[in-house]
Structure formats: C-alpha cells, structure tokens
Design an enzyme around this catalytic site. Structure first.
Site, PDB file in Angstrom:
ATOM      1  N   TYR A  18       0.842  -1.193   0.000  1.00 18.64           N
ATOM      2  CA  TYR A  18       0.000   0.000   0.000  1.00 18.64           C
ATOM      3  C   TYR A  18       0.880   1.248   0.000  1.00 18.64           C
ATOM      4  O   TYR A  18       0.652   2.181  -0.765  1.00 18.64           O
ATOM      5  CB  TYR A  18      -0.925  -0.019   1.229  1.00 18.64           C
ATOM      6  CG  TYR A  18      -1.907   1.123   1.285  1.00 18.64           C
ATOM      7  CD1 TYR A  18      -3.143   1.034   0.654  1.00 18.64           C
ATOM      8  CD2 TYR A  18      -1.602   2.295   1.970  1.00 18.64           C
ATOM      9  CE1 TYR A  18      -4.054   2.088   0.707  1.00 18.64           C
ATOM     10  CE2 TYR A  18      -2.507   3.347   2.027  1.00 18.64           C
ATOM     11  CZ  TYR A  18      -3.728   3.229   1.392  1.00 18.64           C
ATOM     12  OH  TYR A  18      -4.612   4.277   1.441  1.00 18.64           O
ATOM     13  N   HIS A  22       1.337   4.120  -3.061  1.00 20.83           N
ATOM     14  CA  HIS A  22       1.077   5.540  -2.809  1.00 20.83           C
ATOM     15  C   HIS A  22       2.335   6.389  -3.008  1.00 20.83           C
ATOM     16  O   HIS A  22       2.235   7.566  -3.380  1.00 20.83           O
ATOM     17  CB  HIS A  22       0.468   5.751  -1.429  1.00 20.83           C
ATOM     18  CG  HIS A  22      -1.000   5.530  -1.413  1.00 20.83           C
ATOM     19  ND1 HIS A  22      -1.555   4.262  -1.397  1.00 20.83           N
ATOM     20  CD2 HIS A  22      -2.040   6.399  -1.455  1.00 20.83           C
ATOM     21  CE1 HIS A  22      -2.873   4.368  -1.415  1.00 20.83           C
ATOM     22  NE2 HIS A  22      -3.192   5.653  -1.459  1.00 20.83           N
ATOM     23  N   TYR A  41      -3.611  16.107   2.000  1.00 23.58           N
ATOM     24  CA  TYR A  41      -4.218  14.784   2.151  1.00 23.58           C
ATOM     25  C   TYR A  41      -3.196  13.869   2.795  1.00 23.58           C
ATOM     26  O   TYR A  41      -2.118  13.654   2.254  1.00 23.58           O
ATOM     27  CB  TYR A  41      -4.621  14.281   0.763  1.00 23.58           C
ATOM     28  CG  TYR A  41      -5.503  13.040   0.700  1.00 23.58           C
ATOM     29  CD1 TYR A  41      -5.768  12.254   1.800  1.00 23.58           C
ATOM     30  CD2 TYR A  41      -6.064  12.669  -0.510  1.00 23.58           C
ATOM     31  CE1 TYR A  41      -6.574  11.137   1.718  1.00 23.58           C
ATOM     32  CE2 TYR A  41      -6.874  11.547  -0.616  1.00 23.58           C
ATOM     33  CZ  TYR A  41      -7.117  10.792   0.505  1.00 23.58           C
ATOM     34  OH  TYR A  41      -7.924   9.670   0.409  1.00 23.58           O
ATOM     35  N   TRP A  76      -7.696   3.676 -10.259  1.00 24.01           N
ATOM     36  CA  TRP A  76      -6.936   3.619  -9.009  1.00 24.01           C
ATOM     37  C   TRP A  76      -7.609   2.670  -8.021  1.00 24.01           C
ATOM     38  O   TRP A  76      -6.945   1.858  -7.374  1.00 24.01           O
ATOM     39  CB  TRP A  76      -6.798   5.018  -8.408  1.00 24.01           C
ATOM     40  CG  TRP A  76      -6.019   5.032  -7.116  1.00 24.01           C
ATOM     41  CD1 TRP A  76      -6.525   5.112  -5.856  1.00 24.01           C
ATOM     42  CD2 TRP A  76      -4.596   4.948  -6.979  1.00 24.01           C
ATOM     43  NE1 TRP A  76      -5.512   5.094  -4.935  1.00 24.01           N
ATOM     44  CE2 TRP A  76      -4.315   4.992  -5.596  1.00 24.01           C
ATOM     45  CE3 TRP A  76      -3.543   4.847  -7.874  1.00 24.01           C
ATOM     46  CZ2 TRP A  76      -3.011   4.938  -5.101  1.00 24.01           C
ATOM     47  CZ3 TRP A  76      -2.243   4.796  -7.373  1.00 24.01           C
ATOM     48  CH2 TRP A  76      -1.995   4.839  -5.999  1.00 24.01           C
ATOM     49  N   TRP A  77      -8.921   2.775  -7.904  1.00 24.05           N
ATOM     50  CA  TRP A  77      -9.629   1.868  -6.999  1.00 24.05           C
ATOM     51  C   TRP A  77      -9.449   0.419  -7.422  1.00 24.05           C
ATOM     52  O   TRP A  77      -9.249  -0.453  -6.582  1.00 24.05           O
ATOM     53  CB  TRP A  77     -11.105   2.239  -6.924  1.00 24.05           C
ATOM     54  CG  TRP A  77     -11.375   3.519  -6.180  1.00 24.05           C
ATOM     55  CD1 TRP A  77     -10.525   4.186  -5.326  1.00 24.05           C
ATOM     56  CD2 TRP A  77     -12.561   4.282  -6.219  1.00 24.05           C
ATOM     57  NE1 TRP A  77     -11.129   5.316  -4.840  1.00 24.05           N
ATOM     58  CE2 TRP A  77     -12.381   5.406  -5.368  1.00 24.05           C
ATOM     59  CE3 TRP A  77     -13.771   4.144  -6.883  1.00 24.05           C
ATOM     60  CZ2 TRP A  77     -13.362   6.355  -5.166  1.00 24.05           C
ATOM     61  CZ3 TRP A  77     -14.753   5.100  -6.683  1.00 24.05           C
ATOM     62  CH2 TRP A  77     -14.546   6.193  -5.833  1.00 24.05           C
TER      63      TRP A  77
END
Length: 108
Positions: A18, A22, A41, A76-77
């Site tokens: 993960y 990112h 963010y 992306w999802w």
C-alpha cells in the site's frame, strides 16, 4: 476550507505494498484530487489493526462529487482493490469502504 477525516481498512500483510503504490501515486490522479479542491491529504496506518486513517482539507465549495465517476479514480480503486476492503458490487465497483470520523479535539 473544511477538514474531512475517515477510516479505511487494509487487508493483513499489505501495508508495505500500500505504501509503495502511494509513493508512486499517478500524476493524473494527484491532479484530479487537486482540481477537486483537495489539499494536505494524509493517510496514517495502525500496523496492529491495519486500519487506515485519512485526513484531507477541502476547499469550499466542496467539488469532490464527481471524483467517483472519473476514469482515473476508478482505475486507481481497481489497482488498490486487492489490498483493502472495498465494495465490489458498488457503483462504481471497488470503491474503498470508508467510515467517517468525528472530530473531538482541535488545537489551532
């Protein structure tokens, strides 16, 4: 400006991947988020529970409504679906499951 916070859930054993994905966030996705008024963010992880805690600042008026329908967001999802809890039957599919967080303290 408004601050929004929420929780998501990683599958066990996926924290490193993960983080890696990112660290290489797609430039067109970052541009989409900025165009929607999102800034600052941040995502944090609890390594014991694999819970993700996200916090972001949104410009007013809130322009995030169309994000779920943007093709780059949906890609992306799909790209992240193997790492986290998602809604595979949602519209659009593979949207990460989110639980809103309520503010309880702020030190300006």
């Amino acid at each position: 400006m408004a601050v929004h916070a929420f929780r998501m859930q990683l599958k066990p054993g996926t924290i490193a991947e993960y983080r890696r994905r990112h660290d290489a966030i797609w430039p067109d996705l970052a541009a989409l988020l900025r165009a929607a008024g999102i800034s600052d963010y941040r995502i944090f992880v609890d390594p014991q529970s694999h819970a993700l805690f996200a916090c972001l600042t949104v410009a007013e008026p809130d322009r995030r409504g169309g994000l779920a329908h943007a093709p780059v967001m949906q890609r992306w999802w799909d790209h992240m679906a193997d790492l986290m809890e998602v809604d595979p039957a949602g519209t659009p599919p593979n949207r990460p499951r989110e639980w809103p967080l309520e503010p309880v303290f702020h030190l300006p």
